[in-house]
Design an enzyme around this catalytic site. Structure first.
Site, PDB file in Angstrom:
ATOM      1  CE1 TYR A 151      -4.009  -3.746   5.686  1.00  0.00           C
ATOM      2  CE2 TYR A 151      -4.910  -5.234   7.344  1.00  0.00           C
ATOM      3  CZ  TYR A 151      -4.028  -4.982   6.303  1.00  0.00           C
ATOM      4  OH  TYR A 151      -3.154  -5.954   5.878  1.00  0.00           O
TER       5      TYR A 151
ATOM      6  CG  ASP B 191      -6.897   9.470   1.033  1.00  0.00           C
ATOM      7  OD1 ASP B 191      -6.701   9.167   2.233  1.00  0.00           O
ATOM      8  OD2 ASP B 191      -7.782   8.931   0.344  1.00  0.00           O
TER       9      ASP B 191
ATOM     10  CG  ASN C 173     -11.617  -0.662   7.968  1.00  0.00           C
ATOM     11  OD1 ASN C 173     -10.496  -0.991   8.322  1.00  0.00           O
ATOM     12  ND2 ASN C 173     -12.560  -1.551   7.694  1.00  0.00           N
TER      13      ASN C 173
ATOM     14  CG  ASN D  35     -14.268   3.586   5.075  1.00  0.00           C
ATOM     15  OD1 ASN D  35     -15.386   4.012   5.334  1.00  0.00           O
ATOM     16  ND2 ASN D  35     -14.036   2.727   4.098  1.00  0.00           N
TER      17      ASN D  35
ATOM     18  CE1 TYR E 118      -3.894  -2.193   0.435  1.00  0.00           C
ATOM     19  CE2 TYR E 118      -2.680  -3.181   2.261  1.00  0.00           C
ATOM     20  CZ  TYR E 118      -3.736  -3.205   1.370  1.00  0.00           C
ATOM     21  OH  TYR E 118      -4.634  -4.232   1.405  1.00  0.00           O
TER      22      TYR E 118
END
Length: 211
Positions: free
Chosen positions: A90, A117, A92, A138, A44
């Site tokens: 992660y 972002d 979320n 999220n 990622y």
């Protein structure tokens, strides 16, 4: 520029093996918290969803360190009274790693600066604001849930909307364009630093005309 891009397309410090043990938060004296949002792991590291991580790396200039007992890595920002942190969960679930740090340091939401972002800004733009809706992000939703408020500061790093026919998840998890990215990331890092050293209004006055 080339050094920035080399670091960008290498594994994130959040995914490096066996990093040094981080500070005991009971011994940290910080008045601000600067948060970078993203997903952990090398796969990622160069995606649009991870520009918050990139800006935090630019700001700190060193690998963040694991915080004992908390799902987060952190380090003091040089020459400031701010503590930099990213969740190791992660996106979320970001709030699960960030809220305990804010609680242990006694930092209220209005002194939390979040680098993230932003779909509703074109690539290259950086904007700073206090509060507002999460607009489907999220990571912000998780922060709001765990902090119990939307009244934290956001440094919004534009990634633009996806082309017609491209789902939003595919867009945010796709590789970020490198053209102009280094300048945008540097500007976002500057926005966070100015916010904690000179205040929100000063950061807005300096940053908004630049992008």
């Amino acid at each position: 520029m080339f050094d920035f891009l080399r670091r960008l397309f290498s594994p994130s410090p959040a995914s490096d093996p066996a990093p040094a043990r981080g500070p005991d938060l009971a011994e940290v004296d910080a008045e601000w918290l600067i948060v970078g949002l993203g997903n952990p792991g090398a796969q990622y590291a160069a995606t649009r969803h991870n520009v918050g991580y990139m800006a935090l790396d630019e700001l700190v200039g060193a690998p963040l360190q694991p915080l004992p007992g908390i799902k987060a890595h952190g380090l003091m920002v040089p020459d400031t009274n701010a503590f930099a942190v990213r969740s190791t969960t992660y996106m979320n679930l970001s709030g699960a790693g960030i809220a305990p740090v804010a609680q242990k340091l006694g930092i209220p939401p209005e002194r939390i600066v979040v680098l993230h972002d932003e779909l509703d800004l074109p690539a290259g733009k950086v904007r700073v604001k206090l509060g507002g809706n999460e607009n489907g992000h999220n990571g912000l939703k998780s922060l709001t849930e765990h902090l119990g408020t939307r009244d934290y500061i956001r440094v919004r790093i534009g990634i633009g909307r996806p082309p017609k026919g491209t789902p939003v998840p595919d867009w945010v998890l796709g590789p970020v364009e490198d053209e102009g990215l280094a300048d945008q990331i540097t500007l976002a890092a500057e926005a966070a630093r100015l916010t904690v050293t000179d205040g929100l209004q000063r950061a807005q006055n300096v940053i908004h005309p630049k992008s």
